[in-house]
Design an enzyme around this catalytic site. Structure first.
Site, short mmCIF file in Angstrom:
data_model
loop_
_atom_site.label_atom_id
_atom_site.label_comp_id
_atom_site.label_asym_id
_atom_site.label_seq_id
_atom_site.Cartn_x
_atom_site.Cartn_y
_atom_site.Cartn_z
N ARG A 52 -17.64 -37.79 15.14
CA ARG A 52 -17.85 -36.48 14.55
C ARG A 52 -19.01 -35.67 14.69
O ARG A 52 -19.02 -34.58 14.97
CB ARG A 52 -17.65 -36.81 13.09
CG ARG A 52 -17.93 -35.38 11.96
CD ARG A 52 -17.25 -35.44 10.69
NE ARG A 52 -17.34 -36.72 10.02
CZ ARG A 52 -18.41 -37.29 9.48
NH1 ARG A 52 -19.62 -36.51 9.59
NH2 ARG A 52 -18.66 -38.51 8.86
N TYR A 85 -6.97 -10.72 12.84
CA TYR A 85 -6.02 -11.70 12.80
C TYR A 85 -5.87 -12.19 11.38
O TYR A 85 -6.50 -12.30 10.58
CB TYR A 85 -6.53 -13.00 13.75
CG TYR A 85 -5.40 -14.13 13.35
CD1 TYR A 85 -4.02 -13.94 13.63
CD2 TYR A 85 -5.69 -15.44 13.08
CE1 TYR A 85 -3.37 -15.01 13.56
CE2 TYR A 85 -5.14 -16.39 12.84
CZ TYR A 85 -3.63 -16.10 12.93
OH TYR A 85 -2.99 -17.28 12.80
N ASP A 138 -15.68 -11.87 17.18
CA ASP A 138 -14.52 -12.83 17.56
C ASP A 138 -14.10 -12.36 18.86
O ASP A 138 -13.51 -11.09 19.11
CB ASP A 138 -13.33 -12.65 16.85
CG ASP A 138 -11.95 -13.52 16.93
OD1 ASP A 138 -11.80 -13.90 18.16
OD2 ASP A 138 -11.34 -13.82 16.08
N LYS A 152 -6.34 -19.95 22.91
CA LYS A 152 -5.74 -18.78 23.54
C LYS A 152 -6.39 -18.92 25.01
O LYS A 152 -6.07 -19.79 25.60
CB LYS A 152 -6.35 -17.70 22.89
CG LYS A 152 -5.88 -17.52 21.24
CD LYS A 152 -4.45 -17.66 20.97
CE LYS A 152 -4.09 -18.04 19.48
NZ LYS A 152 -4.68 -18.28 18.65
#
Ligand code: P1T
Length: 379
Positions: free
Chosen positions: A46, A98, A170, A195
């Site tokens: 992590r 979005y 973004d 994406k």
């Protein structure tokens, strides 16, 4: 180093122990220590994993940043940015964005005392009006999803700097092939790496890239403390995606340009939203800050009829009806009932997400096949 070389070599090196040209997938959760705290740079996955590090370094390179951080999804990356703030802090966000980002802001972070102002950002007046002493961040998505509005990053960054507010962009729709917001004054670049970065619709991932060391340390603390990291296999896939980003993007842009022109001349099409079209309301800003116009197109049909739109998306053959975007294959979506269904109807319609709006993620297939497909589906 030029962008097309950076995608393949930027901050990337061969594996030091074996010479492996591609980074090994370090499928491990933990690392041996010779004595408590004595280790080879990694203690728990992590906190850090060598495959993820390789990806994070490559992300920093392609976005012209100094530090990259990879997360389990785009929303997890945005979630980490929001955790920089405390109750009472205010954020000014693009109103057309979005649906999942809108949901995260309004349904999760408003509960924790952050205040959001959603404003159109076609000019900077809307932003300036909302600035007060509590404003901590301007959140910009450009091009916006799904209306393909273009927001002037440089002008926004001048305002942000003047008021000592952070600016986050973004960059999912554009990718660094098209625009590098850190060069235009942004502090944080965010990606849904699901994406174009991944590029093959086979992973879900998010990324943040920054220049500033202190900001990177704050975000790294949150990444580790909140724990929304991505795994080594997905890190490897995203790194592989980055290596072909420039060639894929070039074809996405070429195909989209031709499809936008085709749709513009179609008698059943009402409006085409594509920043590369000269009649796009923000075309001049797009030309100023973007090196090309991307692979995303939205359009409405004449009469704004829901059934017509559904008929089209159901009948497309090469464009798969699906959420998401940015893969090599073409996708079509109906934002009002899919990606943007979480935004209330009145809010959604104010920004143009109406019943007949169809969003295309233009893939890299032969453009003639894609146009023939649209022809038979639109009729
Ligand atoms: O899906 P995820 O990787 O968590 O990323 C969220 C996200 C953030 N920003 C933009 C601009 C996005 O488009 C997305 C995800 N978008 C879709 C799934 C979609 O179909 O529009």
């Amino acid at each position: 180093m030029r962008f097309n070389t950076k995608t393949i070599h930027g901050n990337q090196k061969h594996d030091e122990t074996t010479g492996a040209v591609m980074p090994p997938i370090f499928q491990t959760s933990t690392y041996a220590q010779s004595s408590p705290g004595k280790h080879k740079g990694y203690e728990y996955s992590r906190t850090g994993n060598p495959t993820r590090t390789a990806l994070e370094n490559a992300l920093a390179s392609i976005e012209n940043g100094n530090y990259g951080l990879a997360f389990g999804s785009g929303l997890a990356a945005i979630d980490a940015v929001m955790k920089l703030f405390k109750p009472g802090d205010e954020i000014i966000s693009t109103n057309d964005l979005y649906g999942g980002t809108f949901r995260l802001f309004t349904k999760i972070f408003e509960k924790y005392g952050l205040k959001f102002h959603f404003v159109p950002m076609n000019n900077t007046n809307g932003i300036i009006e909302k600035i007060n002493k509590n404003t901590k961040l301007i959140w910009v998505e450009t091009p916006t999803n799904p209306m393909l509005n273009i927001i002037d990053i440089e002008s926004t960054s001048i305002i942000a700097k003047k008021h000592k507010i952070l600016l986050a962009v973004d960059n999912t729709f554009a990718t660094p092939y098209i625009q590098t917001p850190l060069d235009l004054g942004a502090d944080i670049v965010m990606h849904s790496a699901t994406k174009y970065i991944g590029g093959h619709s086979d992973l879900v991932m998010g990324a943040l890239i920054v220049k500033d060391k202190t900001l990177s340390e704050q975000l790294y603390f949150i990444q580790n403390a909140s724990g929304a990291v991505c795994g080594p296999m997905d890190s490897f896939l995203a790194l592989r995606g980055i290596k072909t980003l420039h060639v894929r993007m070039q074809r996405h842009c070429e195909n989209a340009r031709l499809i936008a022109a085709y749709l513009e001349n179609h008698p059943k099409v009402e409006t085409v939203y594509y920043p590369g079209l000269e009649n796009h309301p923000n075309h001049i800003i797009a030309k100023k800050q973007m090196r090309d116009f991307g692979g995303m197109i939205s359009f409405t049909t004449k009469g704004n009829n829901y059934d017509d739109a559904i008929h089209i998306v159901e009948n497309l053959k090469f464009f798969t009806l699906a959420e998401s975007l940015g893969g090599v294959e073409s996708l079509a979506g109906h934002p009002a009932s899919m990606t943007h269904a979480s935004i209330p109807k009145e809010e959604r319609e104010k920004t143009g997400v109406v019943a007949s709006l169809i969003r295309l993620s233009v893939g890299i297939e032969a453009v003639e096949d894609l146009i023939e497909d649209l022809e038979q589906a639109i009729g």
